[in-house]
Design a protein around this motif. Sequence first.
Motif, PDB file in Angstrom:
ATOM      1  N   GLN A 387       0.831  -1.136   0.026  1.00 22.78           N
ATOM      2  CA  GLN A 387       0.023   0.145  -0.114  1.00 22.78           C
ATOM      3  C   GLN A 387       0.990   1.302  -0.051  1.00 22.78           C
ATOM      4  O   GLN A 387       0.439   2.245  -0.789  1.00 22.78           O
ATOM      5  CB  GLN A 387      -0.777   0.099   1.285  1.00 22.78           C
ATOM      6  CG  GLN A 387      -1.990   1.116   1.522  1.00 22.78           C
ATOM      7  CD  GLN A 387      -2.669   1.360   0.315  1.00 22.78           C
ATOM      8  OE1 GLN A 387      -3.709   0.438   0.208  1.00 22.78           O
ATOM      9  NE2 GLN A 387      -2.833   2.362  -0.433  1.00 22.78           N
ATOM     10  N   THR A 388       2.074   1.210   0.619  1.00 19.39           N
ATOM     11  CA  THR A 388       2.968   2.433   0.609  1.00 19.39           C
ATOM     12  C   THR A 388       3.916   2.381  -0.475  1.00 19.39           C
ATOM     13  O   THR A 388       4.521   3.422  -0.534  1.00 19.39           O
ATOM     14  CB  THR A 388       4.036   2.114   2.035  1.00 19.39           C
ATOM     15  OG1 THR A 388       4.659   0.925   1.844  1.00 19.39           O
ATOM     16  CG2 THR A 388       3.075   2.194   3.302  1.00 19.39           C
ATOM     17  N   SER A 389       3.841   1.606  -1.314  1.00 20.33           N
ATOM     18  CA  SER A 389       4.546   1.660  -2.603  1.00 20.33           C
ATOM     19  C   SER A 389       4.287   2.984  -3.518  1.00 20.33           C
ATOM     20  O   SER A 389       3.232   3.455  -3.563  1.00 20.33           O
ATOM     21  CB  SER A 389       4.570   0.217  -3.167  1.00 20.33           C
ATOM     22  OG  SER A 389       5.242   0.393  -4.601  1.00 20.33           O
ATOM     23  N   GLU A 390       5.224   3.283  -4.102  1.00 14.91           N
ATOM     24  CA  GLU A 390       5.138   4.339  -5.125  1.00 14.91           C
ATOM     25  C   GLU A 390       4.393   3.842  -6.305  1.00 14.91           C
ATOM     26  O   GLU A 390       3.940   4.496  -7.153  1.00 14.91           O
ATOM     27  CB  GLU A 390       6.442   4.959  -5.413  1.00 14.91           C
ATOM     28  CG  GLU A 390       6.912   6.164  -6.359  1.00 14.91           C
ATOM     29  CD  GLU A 390       8.195   6.314  -6.815  1.00 14.91           C
ATOM     30  OE1 GLU A 390       8.372   7.144  -7.616  1.00 14.91           O
ATOM     31  OE2 GLU A 390       9.017   6.083  -5.963  1.00 14.91           O
ATOM     32  N   LEU A 391       4.537   2.586  -6.568  1.00 16.13           N
ATOM     33  CA  LEU A 391       4.039   2.011  -7.857  1.00 16.13           C
ATOM     34  C   LEU A 391       2.552   2.040  -7.731  1.00 16.13           C
ATOM     35  O   LEU A 391       1.835   1.739  -8.850  1.00 16.13           O
ATOM     36  CB  LEU A 391       4.266   0.427  -7.994  1.00 16.13           C
ATOM     37  CG  LEU A 391       6.009   0.284  -8.059  1.00 16.13           C
ATOM     38  CD1 LEU A 391       6.328  -1.207  -7.945  1.00 16.13           C
ATOM     39  CD2 LEU A 391       6.472   0.738  -9.411  1.00 16.13           C
ATOM     40  N   VAL A 392       1.807   2.043  -6.683  1.00 15.76           N
ATOM     41  CA  VAL A 392       0.221   1.564  -6.734  1.00 15.76           C
ATOM     42  C   VAL A 392      -0.648   2.938  -6.962  1.00 15.76           C
ATOM     43  O   VAL A 392      -0.017   4.001  -6.718  1.00 15.76           O
ATOM     44  CB  VAL A 392      -0.207   1.184  -5.183  1.00 15.76           C
ATOM     45  CG1 VAL A 392       0.843  -0.101  -4.864  1.00 15.76           C
ATOM     46  CG2 VAL A 392       0.062   2.184  -4.036  1.00 15.76           C
ATOM     47  N   ASP A 393      -1.524   2.683  -7.677  1.00 13.89           N
ATOM     48  CA  ASP A 393      -2.732   3.690  -7.718  1.00 13.89           C
ATOM     49  C   ASP A 393      -2.320   4.781  -8.611  1.00 13.89           C
ATOM     50  O   ASP A 393      -2.849   5.865  -8.542  1.00 13.89           O
ATOM     51  CB  ASP A 393      -3.175   4.035  -6.402  1.00 13.89           C
ATOM     52  CG  ASP A 393      -3.824   3.141  -5.621  1.00 13.89           C
ATOM     53  OD1 ASP A 393      -4.524   2.017  -5.996  1.00 13.89           O
ATOM     54  OD2 ASP A 393      -4.062   3.161  -4.226  1.00 13.89           O
ATOM     55  N   THR A 394      -1.325   4.474  -9.534  1.00 14.67           N
ATOM     56  CA  THR A 394      -0.839   5.273 -10.275  1.00 14.67           C
ATOM     57  C   THR A 394      -0.618   4.784 -11.766  1.00 14.67           C
ATOM     58  O   THR A 394      -0.028   3.742 -11.781  1.00 14.67           O
ATOM     59  CB  THR A 394       0.362   6.170  -9.998  1.00 14.67           C
ATOM     60  OG1 THR A 394       0.259   6.386  -8.826  1.00 14.67           O
ATOM     61  CG2 THR A 394       0.871   7.040 -11.064  1.00 14.67           C
ATOM     62  N   PRO A 395      -1.257   5.408 -12.959  1.00 20.00           N
ATOM     63  CA  PRO A 395      -1.048   4.766 -14.213  1.00 20.00           C
ATOM     64  C   PRO A 395       0.534   4.418 -14.546  1.00 20.00           C
ATOM     65  O   PRO A 395       1.464   5.570 -13.857  1.00 20.00           O
ATOM     66  CB  PRO A 395      -1.371   5.810 -15.230  1.00 20.00           C
ATOM     67  CG  PRO A 395      -2.484   6.828 -14.454  1.00 20.00           C
ATOM     68  CD  PRO A 395      -1.856   6.664 -12.865  1.00 20.00           C
ATOM     69  N   ILE A 396       0.925   3.374 -15.018  1.00 27.15           N
ATOM     70  CA  ILE A 396       2.289   3.005 -15.359  1.00 27.15           C
ATOM     71  C   ILE A 396       3.179   4.242 -16.102  1.00 27.15           C
ATOM     72  O   ILE A 396       4.317   4.511 -15.663  1.00 27.15           O
ATOM     73  CB  ILE A 396       2.583   1.513 -15.998  1.00 27.15           C
ATOM     74  CG1 ILE A 396       1.730   0.491 -15.382  1.00 27.15           C
ATOM     75  CG2 ILE A 396       3.991   1.532 -16.529  1.00 27.15           C
ATOM     76  CD1 ILE A 396       2.432   0.293 -13.840  1.00 27.15           C
ATOM     77  N   SER A 397       2.307   4.705 -16.898  1.00 30.76           N
ATOM     78  CA  SER A 397       3.043   6.030 -17.606  1.00 30.76           C
ATOM     79  C   SER A 397       3.342   7.046 -16.708  1.00 30.76           C
ATOM     80  O   SER A 397       4.253   8.156 -17.289  1.00 30.76           O
ATOM     81  CB  SER A 397       2.269   6.381 -18.969  1.00 30.76           C
ATOM     82  OG  SER A 397       0.936   6.946 -18.219  1.00 30.76           O
ATOM     83  N   LYS A 398       2.764   7.172 -15.551  1.00 28.63           N
ATOM     84  CA  LYS A 398       3.123   8.310 -14.903  1.00 28.63           C
ATOM     85  C   LYS A 398       4.282   7.883 -13.755  1.00 28.63           C
ATOM     86  O   LYS A 398       4.566   8.883 -12.853  1.00 28.63           O
ATOM     87  CB  LYS A 398       2.078   8.688 -14.101  1.00 28.63           C
ATOM     88  CG  LYS A 398       0.748   9.344 -15.013  1.00 28.63           C
ATOM     89  CD  LYS A 398       1.138  10.616 -15.945  1.00 28.63           C
ATOM     90  CE  LYS A 398       0.121  11.004 -16.823  1.00 28.63           C
ATOM     91  NZ  LYS A 398      -1.114  11.406 -15.946  1.00 28.63           N
ATOM     92  N   VAL A 399       4.474   6.592 -13.560  1.00 30.35           N
ATOM     93  CA  VAL A 399       5.705   6.146 -12.571  1.00 30.35           C
ATOM     94  C   VAL A 399       6.985   6.440 -13.085  1.00 30.35           C
ATOM     95  O   VAL A 399       7.308   6.174 -14.195  1.00 30.35           O
ATOM     96  CB  VAL A 399       5.343   4.722 -12.227  1.00 30.35           C
ATOM     97  CG1 VAL A 399       6.379   4.185 -11.311  1.00 30.35           C
ATOM     98  CG2 VAL A 399       3.921   4.472 -11.666  1.00 30.35           C
TER      99      VAL A 399
END
Length: 454
Positions: A387-399
Amino acid sequence: MKIVIVGAGEVGFHIASRLSLENKDVMVVDTSDEALKRVSENLDVQVVKGSGSSPEVLIDAGVKKADILLAVTDSDETNLVACLTCDILSPATKKLARIRLGDYDAYHEHFRTSAPHIDTIINPEIEVVKTIYRLMRVPGAVDVGEFEGGRVKIVGMRLEEGSLLDGLRLSEFSSRLGGVRPLIAAIVRKGQLIVPHGNDILQAGDLVYFISEATKLNEVLRFFNRRMKPVNRVLIVGGGLIGTRLADLLESKNIHTKIVERNPERCRYLAERMNRAVVLCGDGSDQSLLMEENIKDMDFVVSLTDDEETNILVSLLARSVGADNTITKISRFSYMPLMASIGVEQVVSPRLSAINSILQHIRKGKVLSAMSVHGEQAEVIEAVALQTSELVDTPISKVSFPRGALLICIIRDDEVIIPSGESVIKPDDRVIIFATREAVPRIEKMLTVKLEFF
């Protein structure tokens, strides 16, 4: 992260090398002046001379403040005592021990659950047998890794001239290959690792690493002019610990197995121990013996003696008299880059298998497995998206993935997702990420904590 490594041999040296490049605080303990000199002259780590089983030496090495203790000497007893001593001195330190002898197999769970305890037991022989069997199941594969319990595979395969992918641009895969197609994770060309982009063109001779669901692997292999086929007959040269474990596995799979061992006493032991495997007492590097055993009819010839020069010779001889597939055990890392140039492609290493097993336990975040690619140049990491990861809940193109990193798969419940720019990772998804050595530290941070910018 502070890590104490007991043992400065090949495994200890290469783990220390990997971790020091990631700016981790590493201390290496060994009794050998020569081994410690090699470490201190080549790596940015600290060293302590002494036995890793000694409480005083471990205290000097800073074990009370260590996050992890890795006991990877060539002595099972030293590794066990080092971990048990560490558990008394610093119970919170995570302890990993390399244990080779089969005599301890039945006690692995006891070590993990009893006090004092060892968090993880790593047996290189068991791991390398798993590696050999994975290679056997994928024809032509140079490297095979499994994730999500085998549902997803990463396969390294040499691209042949005239195959469907030869000369094809990656951006053309969708229009030219249809729905079931390989996802290319990496390309090794003339010894150089390439993290691919859409404009890259595959060339004959490339070692191509691709991702595929296990159920679709046979369809993907056709692009490499390969197809799945059963393994029925295997010749093992070398009846040591690994050869015996492999023969046991093959017997359990009803695969007809022959073992060639030159030591008469060992042959007698194997003959009494094996149920169906045929044991031959002789020299596996004797060309006439290989021909007498109809080597060309074998699906695989696996060279597992304790001498790597003999293993290489056996594989070359086997190929020269008609064997289609050979697997060669190599221990020295310095030999690995030379193997492909002499025609020995399928290579396994107990030491590399041990390193792969260790990596997953020293990575930050909830890492489930890790696999080295092309020596130490890159890793494939399977992890749970927290849940704390930078990867979650964001479109891959914005990571903001670092240079040299590629998200290659998302696994959500029973669904395997090949990601696009619009894909969104949810908490508790499993993700598989390819990362070059330089990108790994940033990936570790991305898997654990969402960075805040003010």
